[in-house]
Design an enzyme around this catalytic site. Structure first.
Site, mmCIF file in Angstrom:
data_model
loop_
_atom_site.group_PDB
_atom_site.id
_atom_site.type_symbol
_atom_site.label_atom_id
_atom_site.label_comp_id
_atom_site.label_asym_id
_atom_site.label_seq_id
_atom_site.Cartn_x
_atom_site.Cartn_y
_atom_site.Cartn_z
ATOM 1 N N PHE A 70 -16.538 19.295 7.302
ATOM 2 C CA PHE A 70 -16.458 20.743 7.166
ATOM 3 C C PHE A 70 -15.100 21.101 6.571
ATOM 4 C CE2 PHE A 70 -18.746 24.554 8.508
ATOM 5 C CZ PHE A 70 -20.002 24.056 8.689
ATOM 6 N N GLN A 80 -11.834 37.182 7.266
ATOM 7 C CA GLN A 80 -12.311 36.073 6.437
ATOM 8 C C GLN A 80 -13.528 36.448 5.593
ATOM 9 O OE1 GLN A 80 -14.282 32.252 8.165
ATOM 10 N NE2 GLN A 80 -12.265 31.679 7.434
ATOM 11 N N HIS A 136 -16.333 34.583 3.709
ATOM 12 C CA HIS A 136 -16.924 33.261 3.565
ATOM 13 C C HIS A 136 -17.292 33.074 2.097
ATOM 14 C CE1 HIS A 136 -19.619 29.859 4.010
ATOM 15 N NE2 HIS A 136 -19.300 29.755 5.281
ATOM 16 N N LEU A 163 -25.468 34.319 4.895
ATOM 17 C CA LEU A 163 -24.623 33.137 4.922
ATOM 18 C C LEU A 163 -25.346 31.864 4.475
ATOM 19 C CD1 LEU A 163 -21.850 32.034 5.882
ATOM 20 C CD2 LEU A 163 -22.918 31.600 8.078
ATOM 21 N N GLU A 210 -21.182 26.311 5.133
ATOM 22 C CA GLU A 210 -20.264 25.356 4.541
ATOM 23 C C GLU A 210 -20.798 23.934 4.699
ATOM 24 O OE1 GLU A 210 -16.192 26.659 5.401
ATOM 25 O OE2 GLU A 210 -15.833 24.612 6.044
ATOM 26 N N ARG A 244 -11.669 28.203 3.782
ATOM 27 C CA ARG A 244 -12.492 29.270 3.203
ATOM 28 C C ARG A 244 -11.700 30.298 2.402
ATOM 29 N NH1 ARG A 244 -16.366 30.146 8.496
ATOM 30 N NH2 ARG A 244 -17.595 28.250 8.162
ATOM 31 N N HIS A 278 -17.102 37.946 6.652
ATOM 32 C CA HIS A 278 -17.703 37.026 7.610
ATOM 33 C C HIS A 278 -17.097 37.064 9.006
ATOM 34 C CE1 HIS A 278 -19.946 33.554 8.866
ATOM 35 N NE2 HIS A 278 -18.880 32.816 9.044
ATOM 36 N N GLU A 300 -15.094 36.308 19.134
ATOM 37 C CA GLU A 300 -14.584 36.905 17.895
ATOM 38 C C GLU A 300 -13.823 38.202 18.126
ATOM 39 O OE1 GLU A 300 -17.346 37.223 14.633
ATOM 40 O OE2 GLU A 300 -15.934 38.375 13.426
ATOM 41 N N ARG A 336 -9.528 31.285 9.686
ATOM 42 C CA ARG A 336 -10.225 30.380 10.604
ATOM 43 C C ARG A 336 -10.886 29.237 9.851
ATOM 44 N NH1 ARG A 336 -15.352 29.773 12.007
ATOM 45 N NH2 ARG A 336 -16.174 31.752 11.251
ATOM 46 N N LEU A 361 -17.459 28.703 16.947
ATOM 47 C CA LEU A 361 -18.334 28.297 18.051
ATOM 48 C C LEU A 361 -17.511 27.605 19.137
ATOM 49 C CD1 LEU A 361 -21.537 27.034 16.165
ATOM 50 C CD2 LEU A 361 -21.281 29.117 17.516
#
Lengths: 241, 578
Positions: free
Chosen positions: B115, B235, B237, B247, B250, B281, B351, B382, B393, B399
């Site tokens: 990632f 952010q 994305h 979305l 990634e 990102r 995002h 969040e 981030r 998560l």
């Protein structure tokens, strides 16, 4: 393109009975039915009530009947339910649940049945490794059943649920299958009294409506039949013992 | 109606549910959620949850902490990043032990994939750290935690929208909420209140966020004088479906997908020679925007709504079906293409808010630059800012944030309420909420909310988006001020009580306007470029003046700016190259 949304309206506070109201709206053919609904709600009639959240088919909020078929408004494109300019899309609430207002239904019954089947991993043995090991093949056995978003489409589509005799119903059985076919779970016998009762898995008559309408492409009927077979096999083995 | 609990948790996503699991073991706990819990936006997270398990290659929590700090452009509190990366390992095993259906390695262990921004040995190369359940990782986390809450008989108030928090001096005493089904206003007296209301991406026009992500927690607290931290860092994305913002994980790039411009070039070679498409990102989103503005977008019109291609055709049908099935489904449903055969048109999409309600590592809400905690008030997920994401981030760390800090807050709440008393809550504690709702239902002008929301979203997208400057942010601030003024005259056309979703949306609009106002003012104030905050007029990071957190306090029609120090006790700030 210009379309007409023919929406079932009902507010128990002010209406004696449900009725239909039509709204004309201009949308791209590739717009979601939810986009069309939002356009009506924001700019024509703020009083229409429906649930919504993720807007891309993963949260399960906006299940409804679109041209007589269950679906998520955010996963149904206008072009997939119309043929040409000027067409009408019929929007109704899900069947087999009490309507609370307009397109909002009370899904309590589904969550009660979901909870009945003990929708959590049952295994009291201590974990030997850091994780419980599971082969890739074992993991894939219940792969599509983890996709269920409890949107209630299958309960609306199922003719047996529609008979109102207390059938456990498609989503709850899929969730039971998700656990009893997970090699890490030891709860088959704990769930048996719920699954094996007369209104457990047995009322399913293989109409396949749940499978056809599932917005998450779960092979619901197949999972119900697999659950039936697991129960039969269990009884057979018990009888042979 | 008045209720009494030891603890009340607002929000039933990953953070709220995990906290509820812990708090309810030892205290009378209720969860209030505006949605049915299984509808929460945690369920939309796709790609994975990172932990240095080392299941497929060597990995260490310290490397994970370093990546998190560097990914956040050194605005991360490093002590908190270490807590995150060290507790990640057990957190993932706990989820697995509780039934989460992770994909597996050939040995039967939890599988891991690459990632963005996650590396081995302090930046050498990409590492496989993201544990995943196909591209439905958030869904499985939400399901697993909700299932555990059912098993443990957690009490839920579904479809309750929070309106206000009760704070007396430096102590929290409860919340006020409206029951969506009836319109009734409820007061929940509680020794501890936790906000876990998620994000506020709906302030932007193009977003991956759910309709429900309207900043309810941050806005409610801001109106009661609690400062919000680092709200300027939002952010984008890199890969949202063009025009829709949906979305595309990634994880597609983690599995080998490549970004290409109109010439077919793998343009990330220019911007991040080592990590390429798996750079963080903020960098990838800027790279796409630069390609587009320089005319190498697919349409080539140099306009901001042009797009690039995410090429996943090299991954093969089998991998797409087994590891990225939802992405395949989204492409077929919304674009009419099979990603195994055709590239996916993508553009950046709003995002994730790195900023939010300031907290310490126990989830306690911090109210000033001296790290003073407000007793009995908690936040996680969040809506909170620990800060572990800093200025940007890393993918999969959200998560992880939910489970690590949701759990920590729940544990702290359980011990706090044992010795705490309910504070005396006056009979008219719901006065502010009642006046607000009465104003909306009895007096105001209907039919304007859609336009006001649209103007806010467009202005935020155009002026407080990926590239920013003084003039544009000034425009956004003026516009939001104007819209907040207009809001004061708004009302509903629907005068009924049950499921009045028009009223609900007006409540949410106020929350978005307030969080957008604080975001725009915080952004305009920060005169440097760092992480996701990228200014054309101040293109460089400026550690001498700006290595500090923003604390922005809403004061009527103004936002007052203060600051808080950053913990840099472990890794020395360095230029950020990948």
């Amino acid at each position: 393109m210009n379309i007409t949304l023919k929406i079932q309206r009902y507010n128990p506070e002010t209406d004696d009975a449900p009725y239909f109201k039509e709204y004309s709206v201009d949308v791209e053919p590739t717009a979601r039915v939810l986009d069309a609904l939002m356009q009506v709600k924001e700019y024509q009639d703020n009083t229409i009530a429906f649930r919504k959240s993720c807007a891309h088919g993963v949260c399960g909020s906006d299940a409804m009947r679109i041209n007589g078929k269950e679906g998520l408004a955010c996963k149904t494109l206008v072009q997939s339910v119309t043929e040409s300019d000027g067409d009408t899309i019929l929007i109704e609430p899900l069947r087999n649940f009490p309507v609370q207002r307009d397109l909002i239904v009370d899904q309590t019954a589904l969550f009660v049945k979901y909870k009945e089947i003990k929708p959590f991993l049952i295994n009291d043995e201590p974990v030997k490794e850091k994780e419980r090991l599971q082969s890739q093949e074992e993991r894939m056995q219940f792969d599509d059943s983890i996709n269920c978003i409890l949107c209630s489409s299958c309960y609306s589509a199922c003719p047996v649920v529609g008979e109102g005799k207390g059938f456990l119903g498609p989503a709850a059985i899929v969730q039971a299958f998700r656990f009893i076919s997970d090699t890490r779970d030891k709860g088959f016998e704990a769930r048996l009294p719920i699954l094996d009762k007369p209104d457990g898995v047995w009322p399913c008559e293989n109409h396949f409506e749940c499978t056809k309408q599932c917005p998450r492409s779960i092979l619901v009927t197949k999972r119900i039949n697999q659950t039936k077979n697991m129960i039969k096999k269990y009884h057979k083995e018990k009888a042979e013992d | 109606m008045i209720h009494e609990y030891d603890a009340v948790i607002i929000g039933a996503g990953g953070a709220g549910l995990y906290a509820a699991l812990e708090a309810s073991k030892k205290s009378k706990t209720a969860v209030l959620s505006k949605l049915y819990p299984v509808r929460s936006h945690t369920g939309a997270a796709q790609g994975g949850i990172s932990a240095a398990l080392g299941n497929v290659e060597e990995d260490k929590p310290e490397w994970h902490a370093y990546d998190t700090v560097k990914g956040g452009d050194y605005l991360v509190d490093q002590d908190a990043a270490l807590v995150l990366s060290e507790e990640a390992v057990q957190a993932v095993y706990d989820l697995e032990n509780r039934g989460l259906p992770f994909n597996r390695t050939p040995e039967g262990k939890i599988d891991q994939r690459r990632f963005g921004g996650h590396t081995r040995n302090f930046g050498e190369a990409a590492v496989r750290r993201a544990c995943y359940a196909a591209d439905r990782t958030g869904h499985t986390i939400l399901q697993t935690l909700y299932q555990q809450c059912i098993k443990n008989n957690v009490s839920f108030y579904d479809e309750f929208q929070v309106l206000d928090v009760i704070i007396d001096g430096n102590r929290c005493g409860g919340v006020v909420a409206i029951e969506i089904a009836t319109g009734e206003i409820h007061t929940f007296k509680a020794k501890a209140v936790m906000f876990a209301t998620g994000g506020f991406g709906r302030m932007f026009k193009i977003t991956s966020n759910a309709y429900a992500n309207t900043g309810d927690g941050p806005a409610v607290l801001a109106r009661r004088g609690i400062p919000l931290e680092d709200m300027e860092f939002f952010q984008f994305h890199p890969t949202g479906i063009s025009g829709m913002g949906i979305l595309i994980t990634e994880g597609v790039r983690g599995e080998g997908g490549i970004l290409r411009n109109s010439k077919g070039e793998r343009f990330m070679e220019v911007y991040a020679p080592t990590l390429l498409d798996l750079a963080p990102r903020d960098m990838v989103a800027r790279a796409i925007t630069t390609e587009v503005l320089e005319g190498r977008g697919i349409l080539g019109n140099k306009k901001i709504d042009d797009y690039v291609y995410l090429d996943a055709t090299g991954l093969g049908k089998e991998l797409l079906e087994s590891k990225l099935p939802d992405i395949t489904d989204f492409c077929k449903t919304y674009l009419g293409i099979d990603p195994a055969e055709k590239p996916i048109p993508v553009q950046p999409t709003a995002h994730y808010g790195m900023g939010g309600i300031p907290t310490d590592v126990h989830g306690r809400v911090i109210i000033d630059d001296k790290n003073t905690a407000c007793e009995g008030l908690y936040a996680a997920g969040e809506c909170a800012c620990v800060s572990i994401h800093g200025a940007n981030r890393l993918g999969t760390n959200s998560l992880l944030d939910l489970v690590v800090f949701g759990r920590r807050a729940g544990i702290h709440i359980a011990s706090y309420v044992k010795d705490a008393d309910l504070i005396a809550v006056p009979d008219d504690a719901d006065r502010y909420a009642r006046d607000w709702i009465e104003g909306l239902t009895c007096k105001g002008k209907a039919g304007e909310a859609g336009r006001i929301a649209e103007e806010m979203k467009v202005s935020m997208m155009q002026n407080v988006g990926i590239y920013r400057n003084e003039k544009n942010m000034g425009k956004a601030v003026s516009k939001i001020k104007e819209l907040r003024e207009e809001y004061k005259g708004l009302g509903v056309s629907d005068k009924t009580k049950n499921f009045n979703t028009e009223l609900l949306e007006l409540i949410e609009l106020k929350n978005l306007l307030d969080t957008a106002f604080i975001t725009a003012e915080s952004a305009k104030n920060r005169k440097e470029s760092r992480g996701a905050h990228s200014r054309e007029d101040y293109p460089d990071r400026n550690d001498d003046e700006w290595l500090k957190h923003t604390l922005a306090t809403l004061d009527g029609d103004e936002v007052k700016i203060g600051y808080k120090t950053v913990d840099i006790s472990r890794f020395e700030p360095k230029p950020r190259v990948y």
